[in-house]
Design a protein around this motif. Structure first.
Motif, PDB file in Angstrom:
ATOM      1  N   TYR B  32      50.486 -30.612  40.861  1.00  0.00           N
ATOM      2  CA  TYR B  32      49.653 -31.712  40.387  1.00  0.00           C
ATOM      3  C   TYR B  32      50.332 -32.212  39.109  1.00  0.00           C
ATOM      4  O   TYR B  32      50.591 -31.421  38.210  1.00  0.00           O
ATOM      5  N   PHE B  34      50.686 -35.062  35.831  1.00  0.00           N
ATOM      6  CA  PHE B  34      49.875 -35.905  34.962  1.00  0.00           C
ATOM      7  C   PHE B  34      50.749 -36.546  33.879  1.00  0.00           C
ATOM      8  O   PHE B  34      51.748 -35.963  33.451  1.00  0.00           O
ATOM      9  N   LYS B  49      47.673 -39.643  37.415  1.00  0.00           N
ATOM     10  CA  LYS B  49      47.973 -38.341  38.006  1.00  0.00           C
ATOM     11  C   LYS B  49      48.456 -38.528  39.426  1.00  0.00           C
ATOM     12  O   LYS B  49      48.150 -39.530  40.089  1.00  0.00           O
ATOM     13  N   ILE B  51      48.320 -36.227  42.913  1.00  0.00           N
ATOM     14  CA  ILE B  51      47.812 -35.034  43.582  1.00  0.00           C
ATOM     15  C   ILE B  51      48.420 -34.932  44.966  1.00  0.00           C
ATOM     16  O   ILE B  51      49.017 -33.923  45.340  1.00  0.00           O
ATOM     17  N   ARG B  94      50.368 -28.988  36.798  1.00  0.00           N
ATOM     18  CA  ARG B  94      49.457 -27.879  37.088  1.00  0.00           C
ATOM     19  C   ARG B  94      49.801 -27.359  38.456  1.00  0.00           C
ATOM     20  O   ARG B  94      49.935 -28.125  39.398  1.00  0.00           O
ATOM     21  N   TYR B  96      49.515 -25.903  42.099  1.00  0.00           N
ATOM     22  CA  TYR B  96      48.493 -26.131  43.122  1.00  0.00           C
ATOM     23  C   TYR B  96      47.713 -24.855  43.412  1.00  0.00           C
ATOM     24  O   TYR B  96      46.514 -24.898  43.646  1.00  0.00           O
ATOM     25  N   GLY B 101      43.397 -23.445  35.479  1.00  0.00           N
ATOM     26  CA  GLY B 101      43.460 -24.894  35.348  1.00  0.00           C
ATOM     27  C   GLY B 101      44.460 -25.328  34.308  1.00  0.00           C
ATOM     28  O   GLY B 101      44.490 -26.495  33.944  1.00  0.00           O
ATOM     29  N   LEU B 103      47.484 -26.611  32.072  1.00  0.00           N
ATOM     30  CA  LEU B 103      48.553 -27.582  32.199  1.00  0.00           C
ATOM     31  C   LEU B 103      49.764 -27.098  31.414  1.00  0.00           C
ATOM     32  O   LEU B 103      49.637 -26.531  30.330  1.00  0.00           O
TER      33      LEU B 103
END
Lengths: 116, 115
Positions: B32, B34, B49, B51, B94, B96, B101, B103
């Protein structure tokens, strides 16, 4: 809808004192993260909490640092016996979704800690 | 180990010109990704972001980013820069998998847009 709130915005402590940093997540968010930004560096993850639980503290120094996110009230990052190397900006972030999701984290304005 | 690299400490562009801020990543599993922007003495603001789905992601303030899996890159772009875009930009990843959680941030790239 208020964003992530942090207080104080600036905190000055002498070596050996305690620092308490507070974070109120966005309304409806139950996931809180703390990051530290040292001068001229990027953000480093410290700890991830949900209500009353520490989920991941892999970035927390082993000594003097602790965090909590009680059932009621803000999340607290506590630094005991501060040293000059603790001087940094401490950012809190919150998210709505579960850790397995891709929800973005919303950041507070930060607390700038200066240790004299 | 998971990591993010922003190879440029500073990017300078003239107002009205296109801008690119580079980011490459290394992570196990699907990432992920960002982008955040930080103005002086402020917190980070979320820009966009990635995903899953389309490799080109559109975000706030006219910014977009392209996910390139083969090059493990996620460069931030804007067709026409504004002076007000001048700020510090952070790329983050981040993993998967897993229950964390957290970063992982790059070192940041300072964008200077000159009139």
């Amino acid at each position: 809808n208020a964003g992530v709130m942090q207080n104080p915005r600036h905190l000055v402590r002498r070596r050996g004192q305690e620092a308490r940093l507070r974070c109120s997540p966005m309304k409806g968010h139950s996931h809180v993260y703390w990051y530290r930004q040292l001068p001229e560096e990027g953000l480093k993850f410290m700890v991830y909490l949900q209500k009353e639980n520490i989920i991941d503290e892999s970035g927390m120094p082993k000594e003097r640092f602790s965090a909590e996110f009680p059932k009621e009230g803000p999340s607290i990052l506590r630094i005991q016996q501060v040293v000059r190397g603790d001087s940094a900006a401490y950012f809190c972030a919150s998210s709505f979704g579960l850790a397995g999701g891709g929800d973005e984290q919303f950041f507070g304005p930060g607390t700038r800690l200066t240790v004299l | 180990a998971q990591s993010v690299a922003q190879p440029e400490d500073q990017v300078n562009v003239a107002e009205g010109n296109p801008l690119t801020v580079k980011c490459t990543y290394s992570v196990s599993g699907n990432p992920y990704l960002f982008w955040y922007v930080q103005y002086p003495n402020r917190g980070l603001q979320f820009l966009l972001k990635y995903i899953t789905g389309d490799n080109l992601v559109k975000g706030s303030y006219g910014f977009e980013a392209e996910f390139n899996k083969s090059q493990t890159s996620f460069h931030l772009k804007k067709p026409s820069a504004l002076v007000s875009d001048s700020a510090l930009y952070f790329c983050a990843v981040r993993a998967y998998s897993g229950n964390t959680g957290k970063l992982i941030f790059g070192q940041g790239t300072t964008l200077q847009v000159k009139p």
